[in-house]
Design an enzyme around this catalytic site. Structure first.
Site, PDB file in Angstrom:
ATOM      1  N   LYS A 180      -4.705  -8.318  45.158  1.00 28.06           N
ATOM      2  CA  LYS A 180      -5.694  -8.868  45.829  1.00 28.06           C
ATOM      3  C   LYS A 180      -5.047  -9.870  47.043  1.00 28.06           C
ATOM      4  O   LYS A 180      -5.649  -9.998  48.202  1.00 28.06           O
ATOM      5  CB  LYS A 180      -6.392  -9.824  44.973  1.00 28.06           C
ATOM      6  CG  LYS A 180      -7.306  -9.252  43.977  1.00 28.06           C
ATOM      7  CD  LYS A 180      -8.100 -10.205  43.284  1.00 28.06           C
ATOM      8  CE  LYS A 180      -8.751  -9.647  42.153  1.00 28.06           C
ATOM      9  NZ  LYS A 180      -9.651  -8.502  42.246  1.00 28.06           N
ATOM     10  N   ARG A 221     -10.348   4.894  43.907  1.00 27.37           N
ATOM     11  CA  ARG A 221     -10.663   6.056  43.075  1.00 27.37           C
ATOM     12  C   ARG A 221     -12.154   6.326  43.136  1.00 27.37           C
ATOM     13  O   ARG A 221     -12.811   5.502  43.842  1.00 27.37           O
ATOM     14  CB  ARG A 221     -10.177   5.451  41.530  1.00 27.37           C
ATOM     15  CG  ARG A 221     -11.134   4.200  41.340  1.00 27.37           C
ATOM     16  CD  ARG A 221     -10.820   3.873  39.776  1.00 27.37           C
ATOM     17  NE  ARG A 221     -11.324   2.420  39.632  1.00 27.37           N
ATOM     18  CZ  ARG A 221     -12.341   1.846  39.625  1.00 27.37           C
ATOM     19  NH1 ARG A 221     -13.462   2.470  39.849  1.00 27.37           N
ATOM     20  NH2 ARG A 221     -12.315   0.343  39.430  1.00 27.37           N
ATOM     21  N   GLU A 275     -10.551 -18.769  46.384  1.00 21.43           N
ATOM     22  CA  GLU A 275     -11.380 -18.293  47.346  1.00 21.43           C
ATOM     23  C   GLU A 275     -12.738 -19.347  47.247  1.00 21.43           C
ATOM     24  O   GLU A 275     -13.031 -19.888  46.240  1.00 21.43           O
ATOM     25  CB  GLU A 275     -11.976 -16.879  47.062  1.00 21.43           C
ATOM     26  CG  GLU A 275     -11.184 -15.835  47.502  1.00 21.43           C
ATOM     27  CD  GLU A 275     -11.900 -14.544  46.728  1.00 21.43           C
ATOM     28  OE1 GLU A 275     -13.078 -14.522  46.273  1.00 21.43           O
ATOM     29  OE2 GLU A 275     -11.307 -13.432  47.002  1.00 21.43           O
TER      30      GLU A 275
END
Ligand code: ADP
Length: 645
Positions: free
Chosen positions: A117, A293, A201
């Site tokens: 991340k 994916r 965040e």
């Protein structure tokens, strides 16, 4: 390079999904299966099917060396990893390439970059993609993190940089909670990922989860396939997905899709990927993460765009260019997907195991069912509890919801507790129908999504279905009226079966009497007629005690017929003036007649049982309201013989 043979390093529905496209394209397939999966459909669905033996996940589906060896032995040129398992494993990806095979997915670099991340955020900053206000610096000291959290302003979200599946994530409402939450997030991250680095965040209030499907071809062209809304989540796991999202207008949609394509091109992406975005209430949106994916929820995109995403993955991996332009891709209609899990929503969502006795699908209802199991398969706790994905498509959202409600009613996993009824409650929920959803929907509505109290009709039908299965001579009139005791969804209840014959059934529960007909009974299916409607019921015995799982039209319950009715409990059910037979026997003589006045203790009839006569006496003063049998009738223990009013 043209790919002629693909090894699928996965199991269940996604393995079957990949095989389907390979068949369409004339590509041969090799499947793998752990020994305990050998009865599953995927284990015999390939052109070649190779056992990985038994053992742990690391020894089977995650056994990288063995999988690559099998690919080489079978002459497969490429490996499709599906989702989960090895799909985002850079080590595996490197080994596949080193062995001279094609990994159907993006480059190692892209997986690496997006798997973290922190590094992905740094890259996004560089590309100029909006990020959630926050901190993803190297300094991990408590003082710095706390100061940064205060700068961001509470509530703040702590996230593990290596995170996934919601692990290592904590919401912090105020400074005083920060240190404890940080310690616990780090502990969880260390345990799950072996890395306790975190980032911070701003916690976005009431956000929606919107993601954009991307596929980049083999010649460096990047395409988006519009959005999916995945706001219906439980513990950060998606449960219901749909496209288009009602939250986007054309401008916002275009903006999000453009951002996603900018990311794909900024990282020279290859193949299928998903940009997850978080949409705030003021319509600002931020990059959340990229999944490198194919996603579980990819079918909804296929339904509205008409593309086969697996086919595009294969083309991209072969280095080919797509033969369409971005403007050729449009959204038509509306698609919804639900994930059917082997879990018990009424028991804290505990995973369920055991055997799937039968998968019953009503072929008259139209839907797509991506299912990895068949009748008789066992569900193992070693794998994800998702049994199947159900997808509907219609011209608009209202119709797609309606269609999903029908679809859910028409798919039955007999013998296995699933979240089917829970999904129906979500689909029926007013807020969902109105499109008024955000990622907290399930948490906020948990009470309303709890199991509903059932209508007495449901209960009565269940009681009968259970009885029909367990009692061979149920239709013989001597058996009614009688009390039937049940253990029903954990409660003990009683109903009075007043009539049970070829012309219909009458059941009394509390003060409510229900009538219905039984049209047919074959194996485990009964067709009933009720108020002009035809209802189908399926029942499966799910344990040694004789517990039945019953599906009737739109609900599922567990019920067990309890053996004998005590006179005491019978009186409670029938009321004060009820006379029951204390044991099975024959009506030898009836002394009183209907309408006669009797006093307490006066003989009413004589029952012959075990070669002895038992006089049944009035239990109160009153009038004989009903005599239910005639002389010579056989009766069961506990049946109601006479009512005195
Ligand atoms: P993971 O990789 O563990 O799945 P994500 O970063 O993808 O974690 O986030 C998972 C979910 O958590 C999102 O779909 C969203 O519902 C919620 N979420 C993530 N970040 C935020 C945020 N900053 N504010 C509010 N909710 C968030």
């Amino acid at each position: 390079m043209k790919i002629n043979k693909i090894l699928i390093a996965n199991r269940g529905e996604i393995a079957l999904r990949v095989i389907k496209t390979c068949k369409d394209l004339g590509i041969e397939t090799v499947t793998l299966y752990a020994l305990n999966d050998r009865e599953l459909p995927h284990a015999s669905a390939g052109d070649q099917n190779i056992s990985l033996g038994s053992g742990s996940l690391a020894e089977t589906y995650l056994n990288q060396e063995r999988i690559i060896e099998i690919a080489k032995e079978t002459g497969a040129q490429a490996i499709h990893p599906g989702y989960g398992f090895l799909s985002e494993n850079t080590e595996f990806c490197k080994k596949v390439k080193a062995a001279g095979l094609i990994f159907i997915g993006p480059s190692v670099e892209a997986i690496e970059l997006m798997g973290d991340k922190k590094t992905s955020k740094e890259k996004m900053e560089e590309i100029g993609v909006p990020l959630i206000p926050g901190y993803h610096g190297d300094d991990q000291s408590i003082t710095v993190l706390k100061k940064e959290a205060e700068k961001i302003g509470f509530p703040v979200l702590i996230k593990a940089t290596a995170g996934g599946g919601g692990k290592g994530m904590r919401i912090v409402d105020g400074a005083s909670e920060f240190e404890d939450a940080l310690a616990s997030a780090k502990r969880e991250a260390k345990n799950a990922f072996g890395n306790d680095q975190v980032l911070l965040e701003k916690y976005i209030v009431n956000p929606r989860h919107i993601e954009i499907q991307l596929v980049s071809d083999g010649k460096g062209n990047h395409f988006h396939f519009f959005e999916r809304e995945c706001s219906i989540q439980r513990r950060y796991q998606k449960v219901v997905e749909e496209t288009p999202s009602v939250a986007l207008d054309d401008e916002l949609r275009a903006n999000m899709c453009e951002t996603a394509v900018k990311i794909a091109s900024g990282i020279n992406y290859l193949g299928a990927g998903t940009i997850e975005l978080i949409l705030a209430e003021d319509n600002s949106f931020y990059f959340l993460e990229m999944n490198t994916r194919l996603q579980v929820e990819h079918p909804v995109t296929e339904m509205v765009t008409g593309v086969d995403l697996v086919e595009l993955q294969i083309l991209a991996a072969s280095g080919e260019a797509f033969d369409f332009e971005q403007s050729d891709i449009t959204q038509t209609g509306h698609a919804i997907e639900v994930r059917i899990y082997a879990e018990d929503p009424d028991n804290e969502f505990l995973p369920t195991t055991g055997k799937i006795q039968q998968i019953e699908v009503d072929s008259e209802v139209s839907f797509r069912l991506d299912c990895g199991y068949r009748d008789g398969n066992s569900i193992s706790t070693s794998y994800d509890p998702m049994l199947a994905k159900l997808i509907t498509w219609e011209q608009d959202r209202d119709l797609a919801i309606e269609s999903m409600q029908d679809a859910l009613n028409s798919v039955v996993f007999g013998g296995t507790k699933t979240n089917r009824d829970y999904l129906k409650r979500i689909l029926n929920h007013e807020r969902f129908v109105d499109g008024d959803i955000n990622t907290h929907f399930i948490a906020e509505e948990s009470e309303e999504l709890q199991k509903e109290e059932l209508h007495p009709l449901h209960f009565c039908i269940v009681s009968l279905v259970a009885e029909l299965d367990l009692t061979k001579h149920v239709w013989d009139s001597y058996y009614v009226p009688h009390i039937k005791r049940f253990e029903y969804e954990g409660r003990e209840v009683e109903v009075l079966v007043l009539k049970a014959g070829s012309d219909g059934v009458e059941v009394k529960w509390g003060s409510d009497t229900q009538r219905y007909s039984v049209y047919s009974k074959e194996n485990n299916r009964i067709t009933l007629g009720y108020k002009g409607e035809v209802l189908s019921a399926y029942f499966y015995q799910v344990d040694q005690k004789g517990t039945l799982q019953v599906f009737i039209h739109d609900f599922e319950v567990k019920v067990r017929a309890l053996p004998k009715v005590s006179v005491k409990s019978g009186v409670a059910a029938f009321g004060e003036g009820a006379l029951q037979s204390p044991m099975p026997g024959k009506i030898f003589k009836i002394i009183q007649t209907k309408g006669k006045t009797v006093s307490k203790g006066q003989p009413v009839l004589i029952l012959e049982a075990m070669k002895m006569e038992h006089t049944i006496k009035a239990n109160k003063d009153g009038v004989i309201k009903e005599l239910f049998f005639k002389e010579g009738d056989q009766v069961q223990g506990g049946v109601l013989l006479c009512e005195i009013e």
